[in-house]
Design a protein around this motif. Sequence first.
Motif, PDB file in Angstrom:
ATOM      1  N   ALA A  50      31.176  54.842  45.630  1.00 49.49           N
ATOM      2  CA  ALA A  50      31.558  56.181  45.184  1.00 49.49           C
ATOM      3  C   ALA A  50      33.018  56.481  45.513  1.00 49.49           C
ATOM      4  CB  ALA A  50      30.646  57.222  45.825  1.00 49.49           C
ATOM      5  N   ARG A  51      33.486  55.975  46.654  1.00 49.43           N
ATOM      6  CA  ARG A  51      34.866  56.264  47.073  1.00 49.43           C
ATOM      7  C   ARG A  51      35.877  55.294  46.473  1.00 49.43           C
ATOM      8  NH1 ARG A  51      39.408  56.218  47.623  1.00 49.43           N
ATOM      9  NH2 ARG A  51      40.737  56.998  49.325  1.00 49.43           N
ATOM     10  N   PHE A  52      35.521  54.003  46.408  1.00 42.72           N
ATOM     11  CA  PHE A  52      36.505  52.983  46.032  1.00 42.72           C
ATOM     12  C   PHE A  52      36.233  52.311  44.687  1.00 42.72           C
ATOM     13  CE2 PHE A  52      36.497  53.178  50.696  1.00 42.72           C
ATOM     14  CZ  PHE A  52      37.837  53.417  50.943  1.00 42.72           C
ATOM     15  N   SER A  53      35.121  52.625  44.056  1.00 44.32           N
ATOM     16  CA  SER A  53      34.707  52.069  42.767  1.00 44.32           C
ATOM     17  C   SER A  53      34.104  50.675  42.928  1.00 44.32           C
ATOM     18  CB  SER A  53      35.866  52.013  41.761  1.00 44.32           C
ATOM     19  OG  SER A  53      36.637  50.837  41.923  1.00 44.32           O
ATOM     20  N   SER A  54      33.579  50.153  41.844  1.00 47.88           N
ATOM     21  CA  SER A  54      32.943  48.831  41.862  1.00 47.88           C
ATOM     22  C   SER A  54      33.958  47.702  41.988  1.00 47.88           C
ATOM     23  CB  SER A  54      32.121  48.632  40.585  1.00 47.88           C
ATOM     24  OG  SER A  54      31.071  49.579  40.513  1.00 47.88           O
ATOM     25  N   ALA A  55      35.238  48.033  41.920  1.00 44.15           N
ATOM     26  CA  ALA A  55      36.283  47.007  41.978  1.00 44.15           C
ATOM     27  C   ALA A  55      36.325  46.284  43.321  1.00 44.15           C
ATOM     28  CB  ALA A  55      37.646  47.633  41.689  1.00 44.15           C
ATOM     29  N   VAL A  56      35.751  46.892  44.371  1.00 43.18           N
ATOM     30  CA  VAL A  56      35.790  46.254  45.690  1.00 43.18           C
ATOM     31  C   VAL A  56      34.511  45.459  45.977  1.00 43.18           C
ATOM     32  CG1 VAL A  56      37.373  47.964  46.647  1.00 43.18           C
ATOM     33  CG2 VAL A  56      34.908  48.316  46.864  1.00 43.18           C
ATOM     34  N   ASN A  62      28.028  42.504  46.700  1.00 41.84           N
ATOM     35  CA  ASN A  62      28.408  42.739  48.093  1.00 41.84           C
ATOM     36  C   ASN A  62      29.845  43.246  48.168  1.00 41.84           C
ATOM     37  OD1 ASN A  62      25.923  41.695  49.199  1.00 41.84           O
ATOM     38  ND2 ASN A  62      26.677  39.644  48.689  1.00 41.84           N
ATOM     39  N   VAL A  63      30.136  43.996  49.221  1.00 42.50           N
ATOM     40  CA  VAL A  63      31.498  44.482  49.412  1.00 42.50           C
ATOM     41  C   VAL A  63      32.415  43.291  49.681  1.00 42.50           C
ATOM     42  CG1 VAL A  63      33.019  45.903  50.829  1.00 42.50           C
ATOM     43  CG2 VAL A  63      30.694  46.695  50.324  1.00 42.50           C
ATOM     44  N   SER A  64      33.491  43.203  48.931  1.00 42.14           N
ATOM     45  CA  SER A  64      34.489  42.155  49.144  1.00 42.14           C
ATOM     46  C   SER A  64      35.488  42.663  50.176  1.00 42.14           C
ATOM     47  CB  SER A  64      35.204  41.816  47.835  1.00 42.14           C
ATOM     48  OG  SER A  64      36.344  41.013  48.086  1.00 42.14           O
ATOM     49  N   ARG A  65      35.443  42.112  51.369  1.00 45.05           N
ATOM     50  CA  ARG A  65      36.325  42.590  52.428  1.00 45.05           C
ATOM     51  C   ARG A  65      37.802  42.385  52.095  1.00 45.05           C
ATOM     52  NH1 ARG A  65      35.500  39.593  56.639  1.00 45.05           N
ATOM     53  NH2 ARG A  65      36.531  41.011  58.084  1.00 45.05           N
ATOM     54  N   PRO A  66      38.204  41.263  51.479  1.00 46.32           N
ATOM     55  CA  PRO A  66      39.622  41.126  51.100  1.00 46.32           C
ATOM     56  C   PRO A  66      40.068  42.194  50.100  1.00 46.32           C
ATOM     57  CG  PRO A  66      38.568  38.978  51.144  1.00 46.32           C
ATOM     58  CD  PRO A  66      37.470  39.994  51.278  1.00 46.32           C
ATOM     59  N   LYS A  67      39.214  42.499  49.122  1.00 46.50           N
ATOM     60  CA  LYS A  67      39.570  43.526  48.136  1.00 46.50           C
ATOM     61  C   LYS A  67      39.660  44.898  48.799  1.00 46.50           C
ATOM     62  CE  LYS A  67      37.463  41.178  44.143  1.00 46.50           C
ATOM     63  NZ  LYS A  67      36.382  41.245  43.124  1.00 46.50           N
ATOM     64  N   LEU A  71      43.164  47.666  49.795  1.00 44.09           N
ATOM     65  CA  LEU A  71      43.261  49.099  49.499  1.00 44.09           C
ATOM     66  C   LEU A  71      43.513  49.946  50.736  1.00 44.09           C
ATOM     67  CD1 LEU A  71      40.341  49.633  46.935  1.00 44.09           C
ATOM     68  CD2 LEU A  71      42.781  49.368  46.461  1.00 44.09           C
ATOM     69  N   VAL A  72      43.050  49.478  51.900  1.00 48.70           N
ATOM     70  CA  VAL A  72      43.091  50.346  53.082  1.00 48.70           C
ATOM     71  C   VAL A  72      44.170  49.985  54.098  1.00 48.70           C
ATOM     72  CG1 VAL A  72      40.624  50.823  52.837  1.00 48.70           C
ATOM     73  CG2 VAL A  72      41.374  49.044  54.428  1.00 48.70           C
ATOM     74  N   PHE A  73      44.727  48.765  54.028  1.00 47.18           N
ATOM     75  CA  PHE A  73      45.759  48.378  54.989  1.00 47.18           C
ATOM     76  C   PHE A  73      47.129  48.421  54.334  1.00 47.18           C
ATOM     77  CE2 PHE A  73      42.101  46.007  56.943  1.00 47.18           C
ATOM     78  CZ  PHE A  73      42.007  46.821  58.059  1.00 47.18           C
TER      79      PHE A  73
END
Length: 203
Positions: A50-56, A62-67, A71-73
């Motif tokens: 909901a916050r970052f979209s399906s792009a991550v 599963n959540v892609s930690r590199p993606k 966005l966050v660093f």
Amino acid sequence: MKTIGILGGIASGKSAATKILQELGAEVFDADLAGHRVLEIPEVKEEIRARFSSAVFDDQGNVSRPKLAALVFGDSPEQRQALADLEKISHPRIGAELQKSRNQAEDRGVIAFVVDAPVMIKAGWIEHCDHVLFIDASRETRLKRALARNWTENEFDIRESAQEELDVKRHHADFVIANDGDLSQLRDEVSAYWRQQIATSLS
């Protein structure tokens, strides 16, 4: 049971110090690993989507930690806000897991419980700690170690900027352990702390 917090800069040797404490008899809570587990919780995935979209997310859902990291660093206002939003999602759950693990360790009679969490101060987890150790190493030493892990200097600086400043971490420390040397020197420093502060409390 003593609860020990581990602080330090990127590549200062926090993990090595934590491993030594574990070998001496401590139980360890690794907040990074807990963070990985949190990202697997279905409701967390939905909040992140909901916050970052399906792009991550990857192809397996599963959540892609590199993606997500991309966005966050960083230093931009958008990245700083994104990091704050991610922490609002993850930190309460990691904190709950920390408290549960700590309580279980105490029930089992563990003599020392180590909290290894880079954002310990920001998240408020430092309040759980009886002792805080600051693993101290120069920027030159830490950068050399980071480069050996195939990081770039830019990645090193970006990750470090996302954490509290080193002076803030050092200010919260009860004990400072130097780690510009090799592993045997670090082992001597950590073992001395253990003998003087943990083992003596058992006698």
